[in-house]
Design an enzyme around this catalytic site. Structure first.
Site, PDB file in Angstrom:
ATOM      1  N   GLY B 180       0.796  -1.227   0.000  1.00  0.00           N
ATOM      2  CA  GLY B 180       0.000   0.000   0.000  1.00  0.00           C
ATOM      3  C   GLY B 180       0.827   1.276   0.000  1.00  0.00           C
ATOM      4  N   GLU B 215      -1.780   1.730 -13.630  1.00  0.00           N
ATOM      5  CA  GLU B 215      -2.854   0.746 -13.638  1.00  0.00           C
ATOM      6  C   GLU B 215      -4.188   1.457 -13.447  1.00  0.00           C
ATOM      7  OE1 GLU B 215      -1.692  -2.079 -10.687  1.00  0.00           O
ATOM      8  OE2 GLU B 215      -0.150  -2.942 -11.965  1.00  0.00           O
ATOM      9  N   LYS B 254     -15.428 -11.313  -0.318  1.00  0.00           N
ATOM     10  CA  LYS B 254     -16.537 -12.035  -0.919  1.00  0.00           C
ATOM     11  C   LYS B 254     -17.553 -12.433   0.142  1.00  0.00           C
ATOM     12  CE  LYS B 254     -13.276 -13.868  -4.240  1.00  0.00           C
ATOM     13  NZ  LYS B 254     -12.373 -14.995  -4.504  1.00  0.00           N
ATOM     14  N   GLU B 300      -8.595 -15.649 -11.404  1.00  0.00           N
ATOM     15  CA  GLU B 300      -9.601 -14.624 -11.127  1.00  0.00           C
ATOM     16  C   GLU B 300      -9.700 -13.644 -12.293  1.00  0.00           C
ATOM     17  OE1 GLU B 300      -9.038 -12.851  -7.236  1.00  0.00           O
ATOM     18  OE2 GLU B 300     -10.100 -14.596  -6.413  1.00  0.00           O
ATOM     19  N   ARG B 317      -3.918 -21.747  -4.575  1.00  0.00           N
ATOM     20  CA  ARG B 317      -4.311 -22.456  -3.351  1.00  0.00           C
ATOM     21  C   ARG B 317      -5.744 -22.964  -3.508  1.00  0.00           C
ATOM     22  NH1 ARG B 317      -7.802 -18.256  -1.547  1.00  0.00           N
ATOM     23  NH2 ARG B 317      -6.908 -16.229  -1.891  1.00  0.00           N
ATOM     24  N   VAL B 320     -11.774 -20.687  -0.392  1.00  0.00           N
ATOM     25  CA  VAL B 320     -12.929 -20.862   0.489  1.00  0.00           C
ATOM     26  C   VAL B 320     -14.084 -21.465  -0.318  1.00  0.00           C
ATOM     27  CG1 VAL B 320     -14.608 -19.661   1.916  1.00  0.00           C
ATOM     28  CG2 VAL B 320     -12.242 -18.858   1.836  1.00  0.00           C
TER      29      VAL B 320
END
Lengths: 757, 472, 216
Positions: B180, B215, B254, B300, B317, B320
């Site tokens: 950040g 970006e 999410k 994603e 990985r 969830v």
């Protein structure tokens, strides 16, 4: 009444002898004790005449036996003489050697530092028909016959700062400096201006002083002595010592004793002898120019003959320094020359007059001659394994570099610069013309809305989404370092020392010493890193070219057992001395690097290290390269080399000064523990000193501070951040950014004479 | 599998630890769990006590302490490590340590090289572009030239208005920065230059590197993902369809995931939704094959309102929400598929054993993340004691939770506030939605905090969002 | 008001504190102190730079970590049966019977005299940076508090929130929490000494110091 005083004086002399020779059995002392005791026991029963006769006899006996004892003095006895409260001190000299003086900036304990005494003094005498009053600046440590507030002549940083200030005054006033060294060593506090940094500053300035400096050594304790001892002529009192460390300090290191433990007196005696610290030793090695004979068992305040002798030698030495740089001098110089002792003894120095202020030409010459003098010292104290052919070749190479640099940077450089400036001007002119012509076109373009935002053209869109620079490959980040610490090869966890306060989790050694470059990923603590890490990860690949590897550390004092230790160090590290000198590149920029490697005898500096450092400095100067002193670690001056090591402080500092004055860039980077002599001289004098976060910087380690000052110091006392806060260094760098930072420094710092400027 | 009986260290907590243990039990493997002091009442601890053999549960100082986990692995005689999600799941250094230490263990996840390669966003972007996979427009390497940077920013603004986003934000990032640090937002091109210069100077001072990335921040897009699985040969890579994870909290966490990613049969889209799903699946497989992907992973994607997909990042990985994909999948007609078990099976060296053709995807599935939080107050977590927690058991419902239903439970403040994952399935999206609402209506969740305040949860939020799921 | 005499008497009746030393993390433990009754000392040196008596070594991933005594005292019990075995984090290893020092007695009594600001939730607490800097530079007593002043950062559930001080004006006299450790709801975070009470507090301190023998 007179007889009472005489008896008292004899008793004092006896107790002085006891002090000097300590508790050891000594037949001469016992004889004196017995005779004086007998006399005292019978004393009152005798007639006055008999008493006078016997006292006179006793005095003769004392004189005779004192002479005999004098011949028996061991080096440690001399140390005790020098430290004895009855030894004459600087105030006695001011009273008895000079004709008039005013002390400056001190009245007993009312002084910024009562250990450092400054006086404006005069030597007055009649030569021929004229009376001459010759002013000098007297600077020296005052032990004050044991006065508490004099701190034994151990000067604080601000005391040395005061000394420097008045050296500058002497230069302004164009009068000689007489420096008297009566110090066991500097007082190790880090507060600004800093024990080490102030000595470094003094050395740097003294290297360039343009007035004669004559120094007299009585007690020359290491760095404290050097702070005012960089002189054109160095006199030493016959009963003094001049050493890298106190015998007790050396014994503590030798015996590996811990704080507070007692060291065996035999070991201290042995160290005193091995360190070759007496006047005779130092004269033999060339570190003092002349020894002044003191009366038996050392000069005390009432030895008036001695002061007369000292005065004469001071005048002679000052005259000689001035004549050495002045044109018209022949006869007087001859008369003063010490080469023919008989002739010299015949001439009373008081009768030779030389004006002590000198013109500007000789003044410049003075500093140069001082450098030549020190440059030539300690040449026998290191091993030079180069063949004769190599030596000759290196001289030729030096010459070639000098010539090459002259043509490239002096001769052609100037012309090229002129041409560049001309081209620049022309371009600027052309730009103005072009802008004027193009302006209307640009305006029209804007009005038509070229580059509007309605629909993105195919090509524009591609530039946002297609691979740019496909030839650069996929992975832009290559995280592995070129050098991997051997500690990165063991499967074990390591605890960060800040874990308790910062909550750092254990780190896995291969990560910590590999990817993380020895930096705790949680708190940023820097673990020490091998110097090889820097060789491979800071400089351009395969750009390192080592030179002067054949100059090896030796054992100039034949210090017992040290040959073995040196051989072990060489075997273990593969180095030949603690100093590695090489040329390298960072992003294509050439530089000369002198590296002090901690694994080799703690990175200590002796004659070989000093010589290599100086040669590296000279090389950088000749080639107009920037110079980096990368201090992986240094524990100080190598004590086993004695004054051969200490003398590297002024030597290297002078070399650095010549380089900086000639327009170079001298950068110092501290990495781990950096202490004592080197910091107090050629490192601490750089205007650009930086530290990797792992560095501890100081004058003396925590143990020594506790020992000498009795003060407990906090564990973070020497951390780089403290040094930065105190103003000793100019910045702190993360190890992983060392390369970038050095490159940045090369581009933005330093003088006019760098080859790439 | 060889005769060697494996023992899996479950290096995680909560519901994923439970799912891993269950997968181990199903595969006939031993396991060992860890827990912290705060987590003593968690369901995974209870499960380990009930189902574990010898040396199957250890208390550790922290789940974040790698040395703790590996010391337990050695003490318990574990042979493999499952990191779950979060914690060490995407830490290539931990994965490397697991397999290169003197007592190496099997890493249940992608090889550390793959984690490192795809964990670097710029690297992933360049890799994707090299394979002609669309990525979020913007720079794929540090830019040092002011004109180039400004030009790129101008094009990004143009792109955002062309794609129908109402809010336009370009990001200027220090390429050497991170965490950040050194990021600035620009909303208009005419202020770009001054922001750029400020950031460049900052980066130069702070990181000694002037390079910046240009970006963009996008709003109002849909967040889709593709579930990938490969075995250790790196040659057999298959997918388990797509998911839509667009319902998120204010902090972009999410809250509801749906499989498949769009429902073109039931909902009208302004673009060819079936093609988008097809494209992102193909693109994801292309990259997975290129890097020899050797475990479960998620690609994603951002899908713009005009229906253009751009790769955002790869999660190396188990996620969830893997359950929703497993729920609608079948292998050789047998479903649902336990992706955690599949992940363990292939990591221990078994070949995949089937190809894409044998994988069938049917119906729809919705996952609700039930969390004690206050959606009206920026989803602030609620801390307290859960007194009642229960739901009606249904054949179309699976609930993964570490929260006990038979005893009160103090929510530990250390960790994610997730209480449970509820997965409902249906023949189609409409049925799944109806069942989802039925489940939420029947859910019992009550508790009090230290001040006596009532439990706050996101159940109403989930209910409200159910109606418009997959509408875009 | 505060009955110092009574409080002091109650502490004098049981002037000990049992300190349990437990394993900070997992590992194989070996004991350096094996006999109950052994005397141990806490950190020493003028800056407490020397760690206390080594009690045990905990080895994990080939890293031997010494555990040392946090306080002076006498070993009450050692679980030597654990020697050489792998222990879980938090396993009790030994107990030290520690005779309270004057400072600790003062601390206990002050907890009754000072205004205690309590933790509203179980969380980790930190001082806000400005206050933290002040404390690092000049000690906690250099900080004067006013009602409503932002004082803490409260960290839980991966989220941080600032917490304002509420209570009487005064200086921070004691800090009861440690960095990186959770504080339970209702536990005191700091003890604040309101300005007008300072003389009283100082009197308590003086009284305890004069009446508390430190010798043991």
């Amino acid at each position: 009444m007179e007889i009472e005083k005489q008896i008292q004086r004899l008793q004092d002399r006896l107790s002085y002898i006891r002090d000097i020779f300590g508790p050891k059995d000594n037949p001469n002392r016992q004889l004196l004790e017995a005779r004086l005791g007998e006399f005292l026991a019978r004393g009152n029963g005798l007639s006055l005449a008999e008493q006078v006769r016997q006292v006179t006899q006793l005095e003769d006996l004392f004189r005779f036996l004192e002479k005999k004892l004098d011949a028996e003095l061991t080096p440690m006895d001399r140390v005790r003489i020098v430290r004895h409260p009855q030894r004459m001190c600087l105030k006695d000299i001011l009273e008895n050697v000079y004709d008039n003086y005013s002390e400056i900036g001190g009245q007993d304990e009312y002084s910024i530092d009562p250990s450092m005494l400054i006086a404006r003094a005069y030597i007055s005498r009649r030569v021929g028909k004229k009376v001459h009053n010759q002013p000098v600046m007297v600077i020296g440590q005052e032990k004050g016959h044991g006065q508490e507030f004099r701190n034994g002549g151990s000067v604080k940083p601000w005391g040395n700062d005061k000394a420097l200030k008045y050296m500058r005054v002497a230069q302004t006033e164009n009068i000689p400096i007489h420096a008297f060294i009566f110090t066991p060593g500097a007082y190790p506090v880090e507060d600004y201006p800093g024990a080490a940094q102030q000595i470094a500053r003094n050395l740097y300035e003294m290297a360039g002083l343009t007035v004669p400096i004559v120094a007299v050594f009585s007690e020359g304790g290491s760095g404290g002595a050097e702070a005012i001892g960089l002189a054109d002529y160095r006199l030493m009192l016959s009963h003094g010592y001049y050493s890298v460390i106190s015998p007790e300090g050396a014994a503590a290191i030798e015996g590996k004793t811990r704080q507070g433990q007692r060291v065996a007196p035999e070991l201290i005696e042995a160290c005193a002898r091995q360190l070759k610290m007496t006047a005779a030793d130092n004269k033999a090695m060339g570190y003092v120019d002349q020894v002044i004979q003191e009366p038996p068992l050392g000069a005390r305040p009432d030895d008036y003959e001695f002061f007369k002798l000292l005065r004469g030698e001071l005048i002679r030495a000052t005259n000689q320094v001035i004549l050495s740089v002045r044109g018209l001098k022949f006869f007087r110089a001859m008369a003063l020359s010490r080469k023919s002792k008989a002739a010299a003894a015949a001439v009373d120095p008081e009768s030779v007059f030389v004006r002590w202020s000198i013109g500007s030409g000789p003044r410049e010459l003075l500093a140069w001659r001082r450098w030549i003098k020190f440059r030539g010292l300690a040449q026998a104290a290191y091993l030079d394994r180069r063949t004769t052919a190599q030596k000759i070749f290196s001289i030729g190479q030096d010459l070639a570099w000098s010539l090459n640099s002259f043509f490239r940077y002096e001769f052609l450089g100037k012309h090229r610069k002129k041409l560049e400036r001309f081209v620049e001007e022309m371009e600027a002119e052309a730009r103005v013309v072009k802008d004027k012509v193009a302006a209307p076109v640009v305006k029209i373009g804007r009005r038509l809305g070229v580059g509007g935002n309605s629909q993105l053209a195919e090509a524009e869109r591609d530039s946002l989404t297609k691979l740019s620079n496909p030839e650069a490959g996929t992975c832009l980040t290559d995280e592995s370092w070129a050098y991997l610490s051997p500690r990165a090869r063991t499967d074990r966890a390591v605890t960060c020392p800040n874990a308790a306060t910062h909550g750092c989790l254990d780190l896995w050694a291969p990560d910590l010493f590999g990817d993380f470059a020895g930096v705790c990923s949680h708190c940023g603590h820097h673990f020490p890193m091998e110097y090889e890490w820097y060789l491979y990860n800071v400089f351009d690949q395969a750009s390192i070219h080592e030179f002067n590897r054949e100059i090896e550390a030796g054992n100039p004092l034949s210090y017992p057992g040290f040959d073995q230790k040196l051989a072990e160090a060489k075997e273990k590290t593969g180095l030949k001395s603690a100093c590695m000198t090489f040329e390298a590149r960072i992003n294509g920029l050439n530089l000369v690097v002198a590296l002090l490697a901690a694994p080799f005898r703690g990175g200590t500096v002796g004659a070989a290290e000093g010589e290599k450092f100086i040669r590296a400095v000279e090389r950088a100067k000749k080639k107009h390269y920037p110079l980096l002193a990368y201090v992986h670690g240094t524990a100080g001056i190598r004590i086993q080399e004695g004054v051969n090591g200490v003398i590297q402080m002024p030597r290297c500092t002078m070399a650095v000064r010549n380089y900086i004055e000639a327009g170079g860039l001298y950068l110092v980077l501290y990495d781990t523990n950096s202490y004592a002599g080197p910091v107090a001289s050629f490192l601490g004098c750089s205007p650009y000193q930086f530290a990797i976060r792992s560095a501890n910087i100081g004058f003396a380690g925590p143990g020594v501070i506790k020992e000498t000052t009795g003060i407990d110091i906090p564990p973070d006392y020497h951390l780089a951040h403290q040094a930065l806060t105190r103003g000793h260094i100019q910045g702190i760098w993360d190890r992983r950014e060392a390369r970038k930072n050095i490159y940045q420094a090369l581009l933005t710092m330093g003088g006019r004479n760098l080859y790439y400027r | 599998m060889k005769a060697k009986r494996h023992k899996v260290l479950v290096a995680n907590r909560g519901e994923i630890a439970i799912r891993i243990v269950n997968a181990c039990l199903k595969l006939g493997l031993d396991f060992v769990c860890v827990h912290t002091r705060e987590d003593h009442a968690s369901g995974h601890v209870r499960l380990a006590r009930e189902m574990g053999g010898e040396k199957s549960l250890y208390r550790v100082a922290s789940y974040h302490d790698a040395s703790e986990l590996l010391a337990v692995a050695d003490a318990a005689g574990a042979t493999a490590v499952h990191p779950g999600y979060g914690f060490f799941a995407e830490d290539f250094r931990f994965a490397r340590r697991v397999v290169t230490r003197d007592r190496p263990l099997t890493w249940i996840g992608p090889s550390w090289r793959v984690i490192r390669e795809l964990g670097d966003k710029i690297n992933t972007k360049r890799l994707a572009r090299r394979l002609n996979v669309p990525t979020v427009p913007g720079s794929d390497r540090p830019i040092y030239d002011e004109l180039e940077a400004e030009d790129m920013a101008a094009k990004l603004f143009a792109f955002q208005s062309e794609q129908g986003f109402d809010q336009h934000v370009v990001l200027v990032k220090a390429s050497a920065g991170g965490g950040g640090m050194g990021i600035e937002e620009v909303e208009r091109i005419d202020v770009f230059k001054s922001v750029y210069r400020r950031l460049r100077n900052y980066a130069k001072r702070q990181f000694l590197d002037e390079g910046v990335l240009i970006e963009q921040r996008l709003f109002g897009f849909n967040h889709l993902e593709v579930q990938i699985l490969g075995d250790t040969s790196g040659k057999n890579v298959v997918h388990f369809g797509t998911r839509n994870c667009s319902v998120q909290s204010a902090g972009r966490q999410k809250r509801i995931e749906v499989a498949p990613g769009f429902a073109p049969a039931e909902i009208n889209y302004r673009f060819d939704a079936a093609r988008v799903l097809n494209d992102i699946t193909e693109y994801s497989l292309r990259i997975a094959r290129e890097v020899c992907y050797d475990s479960v992973g998620t690609w994603e994607w951002i899908v713009t309102p005009k229906g253009e997909p751009f790769l955002m990042e790869v999660n190396t990985r188990i996620q969830v929400e893997n359950g929703v994909s497993g729920a609608i999948a079948a292998i050789g007609g047998i479903g649902p598929v336990d992706l955690v078990a599949e992940q363990i099976r292939v990591a221990l060296g078994e070949p995949l054993g089937y190809d894409q053709g044998r994988i069938g995807l049917k119906g729809a599935s919705i996952e609700y993340r039930i969390i004690a939080e206050d959606p009206d107050n920026r989803f602030a977590p609620w801390v307290g004691r859960i007194e009642r927690f229960d739901w009606r058991r249904e054949p179309w419902l699976t609930v993964h939770s570490h929260v006990p239903t038979d005893t009160p439970y103090e929510i530990p403040t250390e960790y994610d506030p997730n209480l449970a994952l509820a997965i409902v399935t249906g023949q189609d999206l409409a049925e799944a939605k109806a069942r989802g609402l039925a489940f939420l209506d029947g859910l019992v969740l009550a508790g009090r905090n230290a001040g006596g305040g009532e439990l706050k949860s996101n159940v109403d939020f989930l209910r409200k969002k159910t109606d418009t799921l997959l509408v875009f | 008001m505060l009955n110092v005499r009574e409080l002091l008497q109650s502490i004098k009746d049981s002037p000990y504190e049992l300190i349990e030393i437990s394993a900070p993390h997992t590992g194989v433990v070996t004991f350096a102190v094996t006999e109950p009754g052994a005397r141990v000392s806490g950190p020493s040196g003028s800056l407490l730079e020397k760690p206390g008596t080594q009690l045990a070594i905990l080895e994990r991933e080939r890293n031997k970590k010494p555990l040392s005594a946090p306080q002076k005292g006498v070993i009450e019990a050692v679980r030597t049966e654990l020697s050489g075995t792998f222990v879980e984090a938090g396993t009790p290893l030994l107990t030290i019977r520690h005779y309270l020092t004057a400072d600790e007695v003062v601390d206990r009594i002050l907890k009754k005299a000072l205004y205690l600001f309590l933790a509203p939730e179980r969380a980790k607490y930190y001082f806000v940076p400005e206050v933290d800097k002040k404390i690092k530079a000049g000690g906690s007593r250099s900080v004067r508090l006013t009602d409503g002043q932002e004082l803490f950062i409260m960290s839980r559930m991966k989220r941080e929130a600032t917490l304002a001080y509420s209570g009487p004006e005064g200086q921070i006299y004691s800090v009861y929490f440690r960095v990186n450790e959770n504080v339970d709801t209702g536990q005191p975070l700091i003890g604040v000494c309101p300005g007008e009470q300072l003389p009283l507090v100082q009197e308590v301190v003086a009284k305890v110091r004069s009446e508390w023998g430190e010798a043991r």
